[in-house]
Scaffold this active site. Structure first.
Site, PDB file in Angstrom:
ATOM      1  N   ALA A  14       0.813  -1.224   0.000  1.00 14.46           N
ATOM      2  CA  ALA A  14       0.000   0.000   0.000  1.00 14.46           C
ATOM      3  C   ALA A  14       0.844   1.270   0.000  1.00 14.46           C
ATOM      4  O   ALA A  14       0.335   2.350  -0.274  1.00 14.46           O
ATOM      5  CB  ALA A  14      -0.928   0.005   1.209  1.00 14.46           C
ATOM      6  N   ARG A  19      10.548   7.257  -3.035  1.00 15.56           N
ATOM      7  CA  ARG A  19      11.965   7.379  -3.428  1.00 15.56           C
ATOM      8  C   ARG A  19      12.240   6.824  -4.831  1.00 15.56           C
ATOM      9  O   ARG A  19      13.308   7.040  -5.386  1.00 15.56           O
ATOM     10  CB  ARG A  19      12.864   6.674  -2.399  1.00 15.56           C
ATOM     11  CG  ARG A  19      13.135   7.560  -1.191  1.00 15.56           C
ATOM     12  CD  ARG A  19      13.938   6.828  -0.135  1.00 15.56           C
ATOM     13  NE  ARG A  19      13.112   5.884   0.610  1.00 15.56           N
ATOM     14  CZ  ARG A  19      13.595   4.940   1.417  1.00 15.56           C
ATOM     15  NH1 ARG A  19      14.901   4.793   1.564  1.00 15.56           N
ATOM     16  NH2 ARG A  19      12.780   4.136   2.062  1.00 15.56           N
TER      17      ARG A  19
HETATM   18  C1  UD1 Z   1       9.130  -1.379   8.290  1.00 20.14           C
HETATM   19  C2  UD1 Z   1       9.272  -1.859   9.728  1.00 20.14           C
HETATM   20  C3  UD1 Z   1      10.754  -1.860  10.110  1.00 20.14           C
HETATM   21  C4  UD1 Z   1      11.530  -2.751   9.142  1.00 20.14           C
HETATM   22  C5  UD1 Z   1      11.277  -2.303   7.709  1.00 20.14           C
HETATM   23  C6  UD1 Z   1      11.900  -3.291   6.756  1.00 20.14           C
HETATM   24  C7  UD1 Z   1       7.241  -1.076  10.779  1.00 20.14           C
HETATM   25  C8  UD1 Z   1       6.643  -0.091  11.729  1.00 20.14           C
HETATM   26  N1  UD1 Z   1       8.558  -0.953  10.578  1.00 20.14           N
HETATM   27  O1  UD1 Z   1       9.650  -0.075   8.200  1.00 20.14           O
HETATM   28  O2  UD1 Z   1      10.906  -2.362  11.427  1.00 20.14           O
HETATM   29  O3  UD1 Z   1      12.920  -2.697   9.461  1.00 20.14           O
HETATM   30  O4  UD1 Z   1       9.873  -2.251   7.452  1.00 20.14           O
HETATM   31  O5  UD1 Z   1      11.821  -2.789   5.465  1.00 20.14           O
HETATM   32  O6  UD1 Z   1       6.563  -1.938  10.295  1.00 20.14           O
HETATM   33  N2  UD1 Z   1       2.998  -0.420   3.920  1.00 20.14           N
HETATM   34  C9  UD1 Z   1       1.641  -0.492   3.784  1.00 20.14           C
HETATM   35  N3  UD1 Z   1       0.864   0.428   4.398  1.00 20.14           N
HETATM   36  C10 UD1 Z   1       1.394   1.401   5.169  1.00 20.14           C
HETATM   37  C11 UD1 Z   1       2.789   1.479   5.334  1.00 20.14           C
HETATM   38  C12 UD1 Z   1       3.575   0.542   4.693  1.00 20.14           C
HETATM   39  O7  UD1 Z   1       1.123  -1.362   3.093  1.00 20.14           O
HETATM   40  O8  UD1 Z   1       0.623   2.209   5.700  1.00 20.14           O
HETATM   41  C13 UD1 Z   1       3.813  -1.397   3.249  1.00 20.14           C
HETATM   42  C14 UD1 Z   1       4.769  -0.787   2.264  1.00 20.14           C
HETATM   43  O9  UD1 Z   1       4.179  -0.725   0.975  1.00 20.14           O
HETATM   44  C15 UD1 Z   1       5.921  -1.784   2.300  1.00 20.14           C
HETATM   45  C16 UD1 Z   1       5.890  -2.315   3.718  1.00 20.14           C
HETATM   46  O10 UD1 Z   1       4.611  -2.040   4.222  1.00 20.14           O
HETATM   47  O11 UD1 Z   1       5.680  -2.836   1.410  1.00 20.14           O
HETATM   48  C17 UD1 Z   1       6.943  -1.671   4.613  1.00 20.14           C
HETATM   49  O12 UD1 Z   1       6.736  -0.275   4.615  1.00 20.14           O
HETATM   50  P1  UD1 Z   1       7.968   0.747   4.649  1.00 20.14           P
HETATM   51  O13 UD1 Z   1       7.428   2.108   4.790  1.00 20.14           O
HETATM   52  O14 UD1 Z   1       8.911   0.451   3.563  1.00 20.14           O
HETATM   53  O15 UD1 Z   1       8.707   0.285   5.968  1.00 20.14           O
HETATM   54  P2  UD1 Z   1       8.954   1.076   7.290  1.00 20.14           P
HETATM   55  O16 UD1 Z   1       7.653   1.462   7.915  1.00 20.14           O
HETATM   56  O17 UD1 Z   1       9.938   2.110   7.038  1.00 20.14           O
END
Ligand code: UD1
Ligand code: CA
Length: 524
Positions: A14, A19
């Site tokens: 989602a 980036r």
């Molecule tokens: C998350 C983890 C972090 C981990 C990292 C690995 C959390 C709070 N943190 O970080 O501990 O080291 O992943 O990559 O979970 N996504 C959604 N909906 C949202 C937000 C994100 O579907 O509201 C999905 C993104 O598309 C992605 C994944 O979740 O596929 C991870 O999201 P991203 O923002 O990359 O990771 P972080 O929150 O930075």
């Protein structure tokens, strides 16, 4: 395939992926011929789970359309307004639960009695942007979860630069206590090198219970999925971790530099897999093989070759150098040299190239040949037939054992519409023919050099329409006097070979050459 299939796999997709700086959603960027999301869907399917659900939000319609194309059985969960991975998984789980209810109702209607009205058992949560995580790695995580009797099992990695990632906090005995996000971490916690890869197996009941208790009381004001670990522990569940054997494989793709790096490392994995299966790859660094391509034993791939889409290379065939094939089938023992082709089939023992352009719909029969500087499109060329040099064959069928002379053009387009031509078996088309479609050339027919074929040629006939050759004796010496050609003509008439001119002829030629050189300089 995992010996203990999980109840469900949930893929988080989602996020915006800002980036990438792209109008294409991050999870729809491609490596090895598949989107990042497709790689995740394939890995999920390898676990043979009860259900697969994908959580979507950013560019939702494009992502959903793609899922429909590559994994039509996957469920779609729309994430709500609440940000964070915890919110994403909550939305995913509610769709999985709703589907479990629907299945139970259907089973009840069929006279069966199912008490499951929500998902139970292990639920794998992974991400749409980790294309190097395959079914084997997810399967190992499911096994670790099962063997540990865990409520949660998280995949971790030891990385040199842990900046930005969630850190794994363990107690002195090594037990996992919780995950702390980079932005919420103390300096001591930021020194931890073990990071959360963002891939987990949860017991569904523990997950459901913990998700209901998440709060956004953190640095980002989001619901963190990572908080489920500490909550599950508080609720009496075991929390385990599996350290990934290859840290690079669990790194997600966030920008195009990482996209290229992931593409190169996935390609290396694919190419090495084919080499281990008995394919010779002379230069793995310049060989690119898509995930859906396949090669048979003793195939040879020469440098600078890309095998894209569902390209299949038969046993003992040689492809390359500098060849790009997309959705092309190459038969056993065939040779394809410096060729650009798509949607085509090349028969066993056939030869193609060098410098050949196979456009969609080209079918070359067994031991046939499409040679240098030939372009084909919607063309079937039968077994043992040859189009060796400098031709265009479009919208045509050529039978077996026929030969199409050098420089022949199948004229398939009259400026408004296209027509097909067909050529029989054992036909000899002369050099430099123009075949104006639609035209039929019967079996065993011949055509003369330079013929323009507008009408059907019956079997066994010879078709000619070239104008008689005119010879104007002495024209060059009369009309181009003083040129090297005139001198050469004079010398030939004198009986001298050009290499041994009489002294008079040599002087004449030298004078003529000087004049030509002066003219060239004047004009330049
Ligand atoms: C998350 C983890 C972090 C981990 C990292 C690995 C959390 C709070 N943190 O970080 O501990 O080291 O992943 O990559 O979970 N996504 C959604 N909906 C949202 C937000 C994100 O579907 O509201 C999905 C993104 O598309 C992605 C994944 O979740 O596929 C991870 O999201 P991203 O923002 O990359 O990771 P972080 O929150 O930075
Ligand atoms: Ca985030």
């Amino acid at each position: 395939m995992s010996p203990t299939p999980p109840a469900a796999v949930m893929i988080l997709a989602a996020g915006a992926g800002t980036r990438m700086r792209s109008t294409t959603p991050k999870v729809l960027h491609r490596i090895a011929g598949r989107t990042l999301l497709h790689h995740a869907l394939v890995a999920a399917a390898e676990l043979d789970p009860g259900r697969i659900a994908v959580v979507v939000r950013h560019e939702r319609d494009a992502v959903v359309a793609h899922i429909g194309a590559v994994a039509p059985g996957a469920l779609i969960a729309d994430q709500d307004e609440v940000p964070g991975t915890g919110s994403a998984v909550r939305c995913g789980l509610s769709v999985l639960d709703a589907t479990a209810v629907a299945a139970a109702v259907a089973a009840d209607g069929a006279g069966e009695h199912h008490l499951d009205t929500e998902v139970s058992g292990p639920v794998v949560v992974t991400s749409g942007d980790v294309p190097l995580v395959d079914g084997a790695l997810l399967g190992a995580l499911v096994e670790a979860h099962h063997d540990g009797g865990n409520a949660v099992t998280v995949l971790t990695a030891e990385v040199p630069d842990a900046g930005g990632y969630g850190r794994i906090v363990r107690d002195s005995s090594g037990a996992v206590l919780r995950i702390v996000e980079h932005k919420d971490a103390t300096d001591a916690e930021r020194a931890i090198r073990e990071i959360n890869a963002g891939i987990y197996v949860f017991d569904a009941a523990h997950l459901r219970d913990a998700l209901a208790r998440l709060t956004a009381d953190n640095a980002q004001g989001e619901l963190y999925l990572t908080d489920v670990l500490a909550l599950a522990r508080e609720a009496g569940g075991r929390v385990g971790a599996m350290v990934a054997p290859d840290a690079a494989a669990v790194e997600g793709v966030n920008d195009r530099v990482q996209l290229a790096a992931a593409g190169a490392s996935l390609n290396r994995r694919i190419v090495e897999g084919w080499m281990r299966a008995g394919v010779t790859v002379v230069d793995p660094a310049t060989t690119w093989i898509d995930a859906d391509a396949s090669l048979s034993q003793d195939a040879t791939v020469l440098p600078g070759t890309q095998l894209q889409g569902v390209t299949r290379i038969g046993a003992g065939a040689t492809v390359g150098p500098d060849t790009t094939l997309t959705d092309v089938e190459v038969g056993e023992g065939a040779t394809v040299t410096r060729t650009h082709g798509s949607d085509s089939r090349i028969g066993a023992g056939a030869t193609v190239g060098p410098f050949t352009f196979l456009r969609p719909g080209t079918v070359l029969g067994e031991k046939g040949k499409i040679g240098a500087y030939v372009e084909t499109k919607n063309a079937t060329i039968g077994a043992h037939s040859k189009v060796p040099h400098l031709s265009y064959v479009g919208d045509a069928t050529v039978g077996e054992h026929s030969n199409v002379g050098a420089g022949t053009i199948f004229v398939n387009y009259d400026g408004v519409s296209k027509s097909r031509s067909d050529v029989g078996d054992h036909v000899r088309i002369g050099s430099d023919n123009t075949l104006i479609a639609p035209v039929h050339i019967g079996d065993g027919a011949y055509t003369g050099a330079g013929a323009i074929i507008r009408h059907d040629v019956p079997a066994g006939a010879l078709a000619l329409n070239s104008v008689p050759q005119q010879v104007v004796e002495g024209w060059v010496e009369r009309r181009r006097p003083g040129t090297p050609s005139a001198a050469a003509a004079r010398a030939a008439q004198d009986g001298a070979t050009p290499g041994a001119l009489s002294s008079g002829a040599q002087e004449e030629r030298a004078a003529a050459d000087a004049q030509i050189t002066a003219q060239d300089k004047g004009e330049a």
